[in-house]
Motif scaffolding. Structure first.
Motif, PDB file in Angstrom:
ATOM      1  N   UNK A 182       0.821  -1.210   0.000  1.00  0.00           N
ATOM      2  CA  UNK A 182       0.000   0.000   0.000  1.00  0.00           C
ATOM      3  C   UNK A 182       0.855   1.261   0.000  1.00  0.00           C
ATOM      4  N   UNK A 183       2.143   1.116   0.294  1.00  0.00           N
ATOM      5  CA  UNK A 183       3.042   2.260   0.200  1.00  0.00           C
ATOM      6  C   UNK A 183       3.111   3.113   1.450  1.00  0.00           C
ATOM      7  N   UNK A 184       2.986   2.484   2.598  1.00  0.00           N
ATOM      8  CA  UNK A 184       3.044   3.257   3.841  1.00  0.00           C
ATOM      9  C   UNK A 184       4.449   3.807   4.096  1.00  0.00           C
ATOM     10  N   UNK A 207       3.452   6.991  -4.818  1.00  0.00           N
ATOM     11  CA  UNK A 207       3.072   7.292  -3.435  1.00  0.00           C
ATOM     12  C   UNK A 207       1.823   6.489  -3.055  1.00  0.00           C
ATOM     13  N   UNK A 208       1.575   6.425  -1.762  1.00  0.00           N
ATOM     14  CA  UNK A 208       0.436   5.639  -1.265  1.00  0.00           C
ATOM     15  C   UNK A 208      -0.875   6.058  -1.923  1.00  0.00           C
ATOM     16  N   UNK A 209      -1.112   7.372  -2.014  1.00  0.00           N
ATOM     17  CA  UNK A 209      -2.392   7.818  -2.575  1.00  0.00           C
ATOM     18  C   UNK A 209      -2.475   7.563  -4.072  1.00  0.00           C
TER      19      UNK A 209
END
Lengths: 486, 254
Positions: free
Chosen positions: B51-53, B74-76
């Motif tokens: 998820x890219x935390x 990036x996460x978003x």
């Protein structure tokens, strides 16, 4: 879990540049620097004031001289000493012989300035149904909807005009809530106040529109000393909006306004503020000092005064909109959102004086601190011996963004009647990495996430704002915490 | 058949400590794979890395999502590209209505894909229909995100988010934890209803129980930061009988 990456994200979001910085080039009619009796006389003369008002100013000035070394030092704010002889105390836009009577007579450059601010008068008139009394560099230059309000007997004009046209009302109420020598800055204001708004709502009249004033500080190094007086006669109602934004400046600017509200029997005054003055740059340079005295008096039974404020600007805010609950069953309310970022300092709150039986007050304060800012809630609830069955509910919530800012809550509670009930709740929280990640994992960018979380935090207060103001205020919250991410 | 997700020799650290030590995994489009493993094996770390935390750093190897390297996203951005994480511990956001939050999320994704944003009416219509299938009251729309929700309600809300967002890849991190059997059935039915040939899922769980309801195409066992065993759904039963120790050779992991 606080990681370097997420801290960077928060920092980037909270280091938004001030978006409304610009300067309008205008000729000015300006008093020389410094303060003495000649300056006070100059101001009074420029405004063709009657003798009694000049006397009032001069008395205030003498009182102020007596307290010259007594500027308040108890607030959690710090700034270099202000040299009051190094400020200008009067400046006015150059006008033709008389003040303009319609928009056509208004300096086009001034209108352009409002355009940049996104508050074009013409559009606002039509779309929002808001009568705007625009205060620009100390002089009111545009008043709208006056005729319509006049039909109802409502007076909405500049303070200067009120002094000329309605001297009895002004004489009766000016200084009746905030006495000339109330405090250091109010006293200074009483001596040198430039202009402001005057509102009178006659008995039983419900003001059909939101009355609105946009303040603006434009001349460099010009202290701005607004004086506003609103009187709601028995059984009347008025909602008043005040909002402002200021140009980018390098010098600190002092703003020491006084606002007085008087609500008579069964009258209600709702006073809403969105304050967005230049807060200074990232290093705290420039920015407005906002040292304001706002107070309302419920003079008749069941009167109600409600303050709602959204404070996002100014380098330093020192402000406690208060209510004197002088009559039985009267109600005072204070709803506040204060946002500080970078090196901003805010010491703000309210004072609720329960002086009569069955009086009620509600205080909801939301403080948001980011950057290296300091944000203090300071509030007094005083229940006098006569105030049987007084009720107060206070809720103070602080939200911290990042780990270099401060949020403080300083309540003072003085109860001298056993039947009173006073409640105080306070919370402090941080925007957590978990919350940010949760939002981002749903596809929201960091800025949107912060804005969403902050608006959620402030919801109870934002709901109290009039509709047309709420949108602007929501945007302001975003802007003041916005950054250069993405 | 194309692969939605390809993980190759993935090494990842959390605060400098290496947790994933060479994970390999391929998830084809339309399939559901389960990741099982003992506590501390790196299951949640894997979900956060995908998820890219922030703070979860890939130190070697790569993750390809629809052929694209996730490292640069990036996460978003990942979320808007169709990766959805159903949280093990959904986060509370006071004052923000579930509907406001979700509408912003749905439209962020639609905007990124160049699709028209859902207006309030369409959003409401779709929400209400989906809430019904998840046996959730419409009041969930107006309540602040996860605030005051019971454990089961939070998990159902995650599946509701997933159904609204319509991801290509859903990662369900211990969605069964804290659910009683009735809630587990409802949540599983909700997940099964979202199965289709364009959507892949990675179901992370400690227990075999969930996999009786959400039947996976394949099961992988994660232990010590690596996939130590892969197989069909029968692998879950084997684990149920023998515990993880039999596979990892680590008795303490049982």
């Amino acid at each position: 879990m606080s990681t370097p990456d997420s801290m960077d994200a928060v920092r980037a979001v909270t280091e938004g540049e001030y978006k409304y910085g610009f300067v309008t080039d205008m000729d000015e009619d300006r008093a020389p620097k410094g303060l003495n009796t000649d300056i006070v006389r100059f101001i009074s003369a420029r405004k063709n004031e009657p003798e009694w008002l000049l006397d009032w100013r001069l008395k205030a000035y003498q009182r102020w001289l007596g307290m010259a070394d007594r500027d308040p030092k108890w607030a959690r704010i710090s700034h270099p000493p202000i040299d009051f002889q190094d400020l200008y105390y009067y400046s006015a836009p150059k006008s033709k012989a008389d003040a303009p009577k319609s928009l056509d007579e208004v300096d086009p450059e001034l209108l352009a300035t409002y355009d940049k601010l996104g508050i074009p008068l013409r559009e606002r008139e039509v779309l929002a149904g808001v009568a705007v009394d625009a205060v620009f560099d100390s002089i009111s230059v545009a008043t709208t909807y006056k005729a319509k309000l006049g039909e109802l007997g409502i007076i909405f004009c500049s303070m200067s005009e009120a002094v000329r046209e309605h001297p009895d009302l002004v004489k009766k109420y000016l200084g009746s809530v905030v006495p000339a020598a109330d405090n250091f800055y109010a006293c200074l204001n009483s001596a040198v106040f430039s202009d402001g708004s005057f509102v009178y709502i006659p008995k039983g009249v419900r003001c059909p529109m939101e009355l609105s004033t946009y303040f603006r500080i434009n001349a460099a190094q010009t202290g701005q000393f607004e004086r506003t007086l609103i009187v709601a006669d028995a059984g009347s109602y008025v909602s008043y909006l005040e909002g402002c934004t200021a140009p980018m400046r390098d010098e600190n600017q002092l703003h020491a306004a006084v606002v007085e509200l008087v609500a008579l029997e069964d009258a209600e005054i709702k006073y809403s503020t969105v304050q967005n003055w230049y807060p200074g740059d990232k290093d705290g340079k420039g920015g407005i000092y906002n040292f304001v005295t706002k107070r309302g008096a419920c003079r008749g039974a069941r009167a109600k005064i409600s303050w709602t404020q959204v404070e996002t600007g100014s380098a330093i805010t020192w402000k406690y909109p208060s209510v004197l609950l002088e009559a039985e069953g009267s109600i005072g309310e204070f709803y506040s959102v204060a946002v500080t970022n970078n090196l901003q300092q805010a010491d703000t709150g309210t004072k609720m004086f329960h002086l009569a039986p069955n009086t009620r007050s509600t205080i909801i304060s939301k403080g948001i601190s980011a950057g290296r800012s300091q944000n203090t809630y300071r509030g007094l609830v005083r229940v006098a011996p006569k105030a049987a069955n007084a009720r107060n509910y206070t809720q103070c919530d602080s939200l911290l963004i990042g780990d270099a800012c401060g949020g403080h809550t300083t309540p003072y509670i003085e109860v001298r009647n056993r039947s009173a009930r006073v409640e105080h709740e306070a919370t402090a929280s941080k925007i957590s990495d978990d919350q940010l990640f949760y939002c981002r994992a749903r596809g929201l960018g960091t800025e949107d996430a912060v804005s969403l979380i902050v608006n959620g935090f402030c919801k109870e207060v934002m709901q109290k704002l009039p509709m047309e103001f709420a949108v602007e205020a929501q945007k302001l919250l975003g802007v003041s915490l916005e950054g250069s991410v993405g | 058949m194309t692969n939605i997700l390809e993980i190759r020799n993935l090494h990842a650290t959390v605060h400098g400590k290496e947790i994933l030590k060479g994970v390999d995994l391929v998830l084809p489009a339309g399939e559901i794979h389960a990741i099982m493993g003992p506590n501390g094996s790196g299951k949640s770390t894997l979900s956060y890395v995908l998820a890219g935390r922030d703070g979860y750093e890939v130190t070697a190897g790569e993750i390809l999502y629809k052929g694209q390297d996730l490292a640069v996203m990036e996460a978003d951005e990942r979320a808007r590209a169709g990766i959805f994480l159903a949280f093990q511990y959904p986060v509370e956001i006071p004052g923000v209505a579930n509907s406001v939050f979700l509408k912003a999320a749905v439209n962020a994704g639609r905007k990124a894909r160049g699709e028209p944003e859902l207006d309030a009416m369409d959003f409401l219509k779709k929400s209400k229909a989906l809430l019904k299938t998840l046996d959730m009251d419409e009041k969930f729309l107006n309540r602040p995100v996860n605030v005051g929700f019971s454990g089961g309600e939070k998990k159902r809300n995650e599946i509701f988010h997933m159904a609204m967002i319509e991801p290509s890849l859903a990662i369900l991190d211990e969605t069964d934890s804290g659910l009683d059997i009735d809630a587990l059935k409802v949540v599983s039915a909700g997940v099964n209803a979202l199965r289709n040939e364009n959507r892949s899922m990675l179901v992370i769980t400690h227990y075999q129980r969930l996999l009786e309801h959400i039947v996976p195409d394949r099961i992988h066992v994660l232990a010590g930061g690596r996939i130590v065993s892969s197989g069909g759904k029968e692998l879950a039963l084997e684990l149920e009988q023998n515990g993880y120790a039999g596979l990892t050779g680590d008795k303490s992991a049982a």
